[in-house]
Design a protein around this motif. Structure first.
Motif, short mmCIF file in Angstrom:
data_model
loop_
_atom_site.label_atom_id
_atom_site.label_comp_id
_atom_site.label_asym_id
_atom_site.label_seq_id
_atom_site.Cartn_x
_atom_site.Cartn_y
_atom_site.Cartn_z
N ARG A 6 0.82 -1.21 0.00
CA ARG A 6 0.00 0.00 0.00
C ARG A 6 0.86 1.26 0.00
O ARG A 6 0.54 2.24 -0.68
CB ARG A 6 -0.92 0.00 1.22
CG ARG A 6 -2.05 -1.02 1.13
CD ARG A 6 -3.01 -0.88 2.29
NE ARG A 6 -4.14 -1.80 2.15
CZ ARG A 6 -5.13 -1.88 3.03
NH1 ARG A 6 -5.13 -1.09 4.11
NH2 ARG A 6 -6.13 -2.72 2.85
N TRP A 10 1.00 4.26 -2.90
CA TRP A 10 0.83 5.66 -2.54
C TRP A 10 2.05 6.48 -2.96
O TRP A 10 1.91 7.59 -3.48
CB TRP A 10 0.61 5.79 -1.03
CG TRP A 10 0.46 7.22 -0.57
CD1 TRP A 10 -0.65 7.99 -0.62
CD2 TRP A 10 1.50 8.04 -0.01
NE1 TRP A 10 -0.39 9.25 -0.13
CE2 TRP A 10 0.92 9.30 0.26
CE3 TRP A 10 2.85 7.83 0.30
CZ2 TRP A 10 1.65 10.34 0.81
CZ3 TRP A 10 3.57 8.87 0.85
CH2 TRP A 10 2.98 10.11 1.10
N GLU A 13 1.77 7.13 -6.64
CA GLU A 13 0.73 8.09 -6.96
C GLU A 13 1.13 9.51 -6.54
O GLU A 13 0.70 10.49 -7.16
CB GLU A 13 -0.57 7.70 -6.26
CG GLU A 13 -1.17 6.40 -6.80
CD GLU A 13 -2.38 5.94 -5.98
OE1 GLU A 13 -2.57 6.51 -4.87
OE2 GLU A 13 -3.10 5.04 -6.43
N THR A 14 1.96 9.60 -5.50
CA THR A 14 2.38 10.92 -5.00
C THR A 14 3.55 11.48 -5.77
O THR A 14 3.86 12.67 -5.67
CB THR A 14 2.73 10.80 -3.50
OG1 THR A 14 1.65 10.16 -2.81
CG2 THR A 14 2.95 12.16 -2.86
N CYS A 87 -0.22 12.22 3.89
CA CYS A 87 -1.38 11.40 3.55
C CYS A 87 -2.38 11.42 4.70
O CYS A 87 -2.07 11.00 5.82
CB CYS A 87 -0.96 9.95 3.28
SG CYS A 87 -2.33 8.84 2.89
N ASP A 89 -5.46 10.04 4.07
CA ASP A 89 -6.35 8.94 3.72
C ASP A 89 -5.97 7.72 4.56
O ASP A 89 -4.96 7.05 4.30
CB ASP A 89 -6.21 8.62 2.22
CG ASP A 89 -7.14 7.50 1.78
OD1 ASP A 89 -7.83 6.91 2.63
OD2 ASP A 89 -7.15 7.21 0.57
N VAL A 92 -4.86 4.00 3.52
CA VAL A 92 -3.52 3.64 3.04
C VAL A 92 -2.76 2.87 4.10
O VAL A 92 -2.41 1.70 3.92
CB VAL A 92 -2.73 4.89 2.60
CG1 VAL A 92 -1.32 4.50 2.14
CG2 VAL A 92 -3.46 5.62 1.49
#
Length: 339
Positions: A6, A10, A13-14, A87, A89, A92
């Motif tokens: 995970r 992330w 994506e970041t 983050c 969220d 994650v």
């Protein structure tokens, strides 16, 4: 334990891709408040800071608070870890976390004695002290309003709230008499600083919360652990530093906070002068901040002592509380400050 899959998704994506390989994740330190993991991925070298699963939900807000301060310090002269990504969220890793640039340096809290050249060269050692105090002097000059930190604290009525807040806190945690509390609190209510210029403050500033670059001359690599950061009175950071700083640091000066050998360091007066020179703030009212720092330290440590149980470290806070509180009261009584 960090879920590598995970976290990798992330990171991708970041934009913290590094060389695209699976990140190497190494546990660095941690306790009940936060955990820190080193992340290595090609040219990406960072540190992830996250509350442990059992930490209260408020720690997520604390993590975001730390992130906002470090992000706001970008482009300033204040040494700090680079803010890379945050983050919120929780799907994650289960908690709010952030990734900062890894700081290559050393911390006084992690060494048994000053590393060279600071062990044998007392002139070089003085630089450690001056760098320490210059860090908060530079922090006090940050334009917190321009950095969008207006909601980080409540600067109005800061000093009045200090006494009220920590008195209420002390009343909740105390289970014994602590001589000097009432006397020091009354003195603080009857006095105030000469002036008050709100600014960004660290909240727990000391040798334990800074890192230095390796080798000499002394150079601050980063101020770390920003969970107590707020907008308030930056000179309380200075009071926190010098509340037990000796005027005479010749041989046998002893330690500050039980872990720093002060022999050969600049005197308390010299440290205050350097802060004033760099920050542009006057330090003629440091008696006020010294009393406040000693009094507040005793209150904070009393909570740890009351919940010590079998924890030897927390048990050791007991006599420190009594000493610090009595010093606060004695210092207040002997002070000729009339502010």
């Amino acid at each position: 334990m960090i879920d590598t899959d995970r976290l990798t998704t992330w990171l991708d994506e970041t934009g913290l891709v590094g060389d695209g390989s699976p990140p190497k994740i190494t546990f660095v330190s941690g306790g009940t408040q936060n955990e820190i993991y080193e992340i290595e991925r090609g040219d990406l070298h960072g540190a992830l800071r996250i509350p442990p699963p059992e930490a209260p939900e408020s720690r997520d807000d604390g993590i975001l608070r730390e992130w906002r301060i470090m992000e706001a310090l970008e482009g300033t002269d204040v040494p700090h870890p680079p803010a890379l990504a945050v983050c919120t969220d929780k799907s994650v890793l289960g908690r709010t976390f952030y990734v900062m640039g890894y700081v290559d340096g050393w911390s006084p809290i992690n060494v048994d004695e000053w590393p060279e050249p600071f062990y044998s060269d007392l002139d070089a050692r003085q630089g450690l002290a001056y760098q320490l105090v210059e860090g908060i002097a530079l922090l006090s000059k940050v334009d917190w309003q321009a950095k969008g930190l207006q909601d980080l604290g409540r600067p109005e009525g800061f000093h009045e709230r200090q006494v009220d807040r920590w008195t209420a806190f002390f009343d909740r945690v105390k289970a014994r008499e602590v001589p000097g509390f009432d006397e020091a609190a009354a003195w603080l209510r009857a006095h105030k600083p000469i002036d008050y210029i709100p600014g960004l403050m660290h909240g727990d500033y000391q040798f334990a919360n800074v890192m230095y670059e390796h080798g000499g001359p002394a150079k601050l690599a980063a101020i770390v652990d920003w969970e107590m950061g707020t907008v308030g009175d930056p000179k309380l950071d200075l009071g926190w530093v010098v509340q037990s700083w000796p005027e005479d640091t010749s041989g046998g000066a002893g330690t500050v906070a039980g872990y720093v050998d002060m022999t050969g360091m600049p005197s308390r007066t010299e440290v205050l002068e350097r802060y004033s020179e760099v920050s542009g703030r006057q330090v003629d009212d440091m008696d006020y901040y010294t009393v406040l720092a000693k009094w507040k330290l005793a209150v904070v440590l009393e909570q740890g002592f009351q919940r010590a149980g079998d924890d030897i470290k927390l048990q050791s806070f007991g006599p420190v509380v009594l000493q610090s509180m009595q010093e606060a009261a004695d210092f207040a009584e002997s002070s000729d400050y009339r502010g």
